[in-house]
Scaffold this active site. Structure first.
Site, PDB file in Angstrom:
ATOM      1  N   LYS A 299       0.847  -1.198   0.000  1.00 47.95           N
ATOM      2  CA  LYS A 299       0.000   0.000   0.000  1.00 47.95           C
ATOM      3  C   LYS A 299       0.885   1.251   0.000  1.00 47.95           C
ATOM      4  O   LYS A 299       1.570   1.523   0.980  1.00 47.95           O
ATOM      5  CB  LYS A 299      -0.888   0.043   1.241  1.00 47.95           C
TER       6      LYS A 299
ATOM      7  N   GLU B 244      11.205   1.200   9.174  1.00 46.88           N
ATOM      8  CA  GLU B 244      12.185   2.201   8.719  1.00 46.88           C
ATOM      9  C   GLU B 244      11.545   3.563   8.945  1.00 46.88           C
ATOM     10  O   GLU B 244      10.618   3.942   8.234  1.00 46.88           O
ATOM     11  CB  GLU B 244      12.515   1.998   7.235  1.00 46.88           C
TER      12      GLU B 244
ATOM     13  N   CYS C 180      14.623  10.355   4.232  1.00 46.76           N
ATOM     14  CA  CYS C 180      14.760  10.017   5.645  1.00 46.76           C
ATOM     15  C   CYS C 180      16.180  10.274   6.110  1.00 46.76           C
ATOM     16  O   CYS C 180      16.417  10.719   7.218  1.00 46.76           O
ATOM     17  CB  CYS C 180      14.359   8.568   5.885  1.00 46.76           C
TER      18      CYS C 180
ATOM     19  N   GLU D  13      12.598  16.667  12.893  1.00 47.37           N
ATOM     20  CA  GLU D  13      12.868  16.318  11.494  1.00 47.37           C
ATOM     21  C   GLU D  13      12.095  17.272  10.585  1.00 47.37           C
ATOM     22  O   GLU D  13      10.867  17.244  10.564  1.00 47.37           O
ATOM     23  CB  GLU D  13      12.428  14.875  11.228  1.00 47.37           C
TER      24      GLU D  13
HETATM   25  P1  NAD Z   1       3.572   8.486   7.353  1.00 46.23           P
HETATM   26  O1  NAD Z   1       3.996   7.743   8.567  1.00 46.23           O
HETATM   27  O2  NAD Z   1       2.600   9.582   7.501  1.00 46.23           O
HETATM   28  O3  NAD Z   1       2.920   7.475   6.281  1.00 46.23           O
HETATM   29  C1  NAD Z   1       3.620   6.354   5.810  1.00 46.23           C
HETATM   30  C2  NAD Z   1       2.622   5.317   5.334  1.00 46.23           C
HETATM   31  O4  NAD Z   1       1.886   4.829   6.460  1.00 46.23           O
HETATM   32  C3  NAD Z   1       1.583   5.821   4.342  1.00 46.23           C
HETATM   33  O5  NAD Z   1       1.360   4.823   3.367  1.00 46.23           O
HETATM   34  C4  NAD Z   1       0.350   6.010   5.210  1.00 46.23           C
HETATM   35  O6  NAD Z   1      -0.860   5.914   4.483  1.00 46.23           O
HETATM   36  C5  NAD Z   1       0.482   4.848   6.175  1.00 46.23           C
HETATM   37  N1  NAD Z   1      -0.204   5.002   7.465  1.00 46.23           N
HETATM   38  C6  NAD Z   1      -0.632   6.129   8.073  1.00 46.23           C
HETATM   39  N2  NAD Z   1      -1.183   5.850   9.272  1.00 46.23           N
HETATM   40  C7  NAD Z   1      -1.084   4.500   9.431  1.00 46.23           C
HETATM   41  C8  NAD Z   1      -1.434   3.600  10.490  1.00 46.23           C
HETATM   42  N3  NAD Z   1      -1.993   4.022  11.626  1.00 46.23           N
HETATM   43  N4  NAD Z   1      -1.152   2.297  10.328  1.00 46.23           N
HETATM   44  C9  NAD Z   1      -0.549   1.832   9.206  1.00 46.23           C
HETATM   45  N5  NAD Z   1      -0.194   2.650   8.170  1.00 46.23           N
HETATM   46  C10 NAD Z   1      -0.456   3.970   8.290  1.00 46.23           C
HETATM   47  O7  NAD Z   1       4.923   8.978   6.666  1.00 46.23           O
HETATM   48  P2  NAD Z   1       5.077   9.902   5.379  1.00 46.23           P
HETATM   49  O8  NAD Z   1       4.709  11.295   5.744  1.00 46.23           O
HETATM   50  O9  NAD Z   1       4.417   9.254   4.220  1.00 46.23           O
HETATM   51  O10 NAD Z   1       6.668   9.794   5.131  1.00 46.23           O
HETATM   52  C11 NAD Z   1       7.585  10.653   5.721  1.00 46.23           C
HETATM   53  C12 NAD Z   1       8.294   9.987   6.881  1.00 46.23           C
HETATM   54  O11 NAD Z   1       8.835   8.742   6.460  1.00 46.23           O
HETATM   55  C13 NAD Z   1       9.458  10.776   7.408  1.00 46.23           C
HETATM   56  O12 NAD Z   1       9.462  10.748   8.813  1.00 46.23           O
HETATM   57  C14 NAD Z   1      10.669  10.031   6.871  1.00 46.23           C
HETATM   58  O13 NAD Z   1      11.845  10.212   7.624  1.00 46.23           O
HETATM   59  C15 NAD Z   1      10.183   8.629   6.917  1.00 46.23           C
HETATM   60  N6  NAD Z   1      10.957   7.779   6.008  1.00 46.23           N
HETATM   61  C16 NAD Z   1      11.811   6.854   6.532  1.00 46.23           C
HETATM   62  C17 NAD Z   1      12.604   6.083   5.688  1.00 46.23           C
HETATM   63  C18 NAD Z   1      13.570   5.058   6.229  1.00 46.23           C
HETATM   64  O14 NAD Z   1      13.982   4.187   5.476  1.00 46.23           O
HETATM   65  N7  NAD Z   1      13.955   5.117   7.491  1.00 46.23           N
HETATM   66  C19 NAD Z   1      12.514   6.258   4.317  1.00 46.23           C
HETATM   67  C20 NAD Z   1      11.628   7.220   3.819  1.00 46.23           C
HETATM   68  C21 NAD Z   1      10.854   7.970   4.678  1.00 46.23           C
END
Ligand code: NAD
Length: 480
Positions: free
Chosen positions: A174, A247, A281, A378
């Protein structure tokens, strides 16, 4: 500007190798215009039995033939390459990044598929003699639920799909609701080379992710996203003893030592912070520079920031596109405003560009210190605070004084000294004279502290989709 040969409305979900009609759809916005340009299917929790059922049905035969899985991953890489132009264009439309960066993301994704196609992990036979037989095997966990963010929708999905499938699992993916289309398109492309039900791509609101984690079928949740959401995922998965790889967020520091050659490092450091508009990230999110080089570094970074071409990702020569979405755009604006209110100086940028879309000028902040939000939190956007230090040990302490521990970097002309300092920084990877130098397909990538649990990439990344199994007994025939 939005023309493409991919039908943008009602792009099909790929479930069980076929299109899957959804009852409702949600808007997808082009961040370069802030206008809706397409719609994606909105699945609800009630749809998941069918989706996970397709993945569970496919698992039985998929897990059995290792050579067929390797061949399928190679074919998947070919299929991505064959669709490179239209997939990368679609990625730019929904994500905002320059077209050249979308191409790199797609090409990197096929390279990752090929790496895992070629990876071998033989059973470990610990004893096979007259005393007995002992072997340690790695078996697939079953159905995997993968949830991805909007910054690198394809690359981060493939980081999960490639090792999970190669190890013998089937998967339901997803993407973020901000960037659903290219992942859907990849699902359609790859169903031509994968058996039905092996890879299923679904889209919907955040609640769909939560429902995936709660669903009884998946035995493993692989999540990339924010630390806040990662906590919810870990808590929900724990209730059902599901395995997790998380991650999560980062607040990476770059330590620029007194002997660093500012002129030669500035460009690499700049792009370590501003690549993908800072929406990485592991972007450099705060710089600690020795006072001897601090002001030269601030000026060198600001010069590059002012020269950087910020434009629609489809425009020729664009080096940075818009921020991906309105909440993130507002957050960057808020953090920069807060820093300026606390006495920071924007040596370049400092605010949005005067045009439609979520464009923000690349911003270098001077006169900002620990304790200000843009340093402690962040930012995930095109803004970089550059702080000064007098004592190296104190700089390391400040770098480590964070709940995050994803990656970091040390910059110096004395490489041996830089490697010594690198060992004292608490994060999953530390690079010398580069940022993110360890993000390679054969090296483990994962965060310390609140930046995550588990790793991706290399054999270690594949092992996260397996469970150990011991086979032991009396000597085999011919060994006695
Ligand atoms: P987010 O946590 O808002 O969303 C990530 C995903 O989780 C989306 O697909 C979202 O629909 C889903 N989601 C939201 N609520 C959920 C829940 N309660 N249960 C399960 N899934 C849920 O993150 P974002 O804004 O899309 O991405 C940015 C963040 O991701 C930043 O903090 C960034 O650092 C992090 N990130 C980490 C890595 C890594 O490898 N460590 C890589 C890329 C991004």
């Amino acid at each position: 500007m939005t023309t493409t040969d991919i039908p943008l409305d009602h792009y099909p979900l790929t479930v069980g190798g076929k299109d899957f009609a959804a009852h409702a759809h949600f808007d997808v916005v082009n961040p370069a215009t802030a206008e809706v340009f397409a719609h994606a299917p909105a699945l609800g929790p009630g749809d998941l039995d069918r989706v996970f059922g397709a993945a569970a049905d496919a698992f039985g035969s998929w897990q059995r033939d290792d050579a067929a899985r390797a061949a399928a991953l190679r074919a998947a890489a070919e299929a991505l390459d064959a669709n490179l132009d239209r997939l990368s264009r679609l990625l730019t439309l929904e994500q905002g990044k320059p077209l050249a960066d979308s191409v790199i993301e797609l090409q990197g994704s096929s390279a990752w598929l090929r790496y895992y196609a070629d990876l071998a992990w033989p059973d470990e036979v610990l004893r096979d003699d007259a005393v007995g037989f002992e072997a340690v095997l790695r078996r697939p966990v079953g159905v995997v639920a993968a949830i991805t963010p909007w910054n690198f929708p394809i690359m981060l999905a493939i980081w999960k799909i490639a090792p999970a499938l190669r190890a013998g699992n089937t998967i339901v993916v997803k993407p973020s609701p901000y960037t659903p289309l290219t992942t859907l398109a990849v699902g359609v492309v790859l169903r031509e080379v994968l058996p039905p039900g092996v890879l299923n791509v679904i889209t919907g609101p955040d609640q769909l992710g939560a429902a995936m984690v709660a669903h009884p079928v998946p035995r493993k949740i692989s999540f990339t996203g924010s630390t806040a959401t990662g906590r919810h995922v870990a808590t929900a998965a724990g209730a059902d003893l599901k395995r997790v790889t998380l991650e999560l967020g980062g607040n990476d520091s770059a330590l620029v030592l007194a002997d660093a050659d500012v002129e030669s490092i500035a460009r690499s450091l700049f792009w370590g912070a501003f690549g993908n508009n800072g929406q990485i990230c592991l972007a450099v999110k705060r710089v600690y520079a020795h006072r001897r080089v601090h002001s030269d570094l601030v000026e060198a970074l600001a010069v590059i920031a002012r020269q950087t071409k910020v434009d629609d990702g489809l425009a020729a020569g664009a080096e940075l596109g818009p921020v991906n979405n309105k909440p993130q755009f507002d957050r960057v604006r808020e953090l920069v405003g807060d820093a300026l209110d606390h006495g920071a100086r924007a040596v370049s940028g400092g605010g949005p560009l005067d045009r439609p879309g979520y464009f923000f000028a690349p911003t270098i902040l001077d006169r900002v210190d620990d304790g200000v939000r843009v340093v402690g939190e962040e930012q995930f956007g095109p803004v970089l605070p550059v702080l000064a230090f007098d004592d190296e040990q104190d700089a390391v302490r400040r770098a480590n004084d964070s709940p995050y521990g994803l990656t970091a970097s040390v910059w110096s002309s004395d490489l041996d000294h830089a490697y010594d300092i690198a060992r004292t920084v608490d994060s999953g990877q530390v690079s010398v004279n580069a940022h993110g130098g360890g993000v390679q397909m054969h090296l483990p990538f994962g965060g310390h502290k609140f930046s995550g649990i588990g790793v991706e990439n290399g054999p270690w990344g594949l092992f996260e989709y397996t469970e150990l199994q011991v086979i032991a007994g009396p000597p085999r025939k011919g060994k006695v």
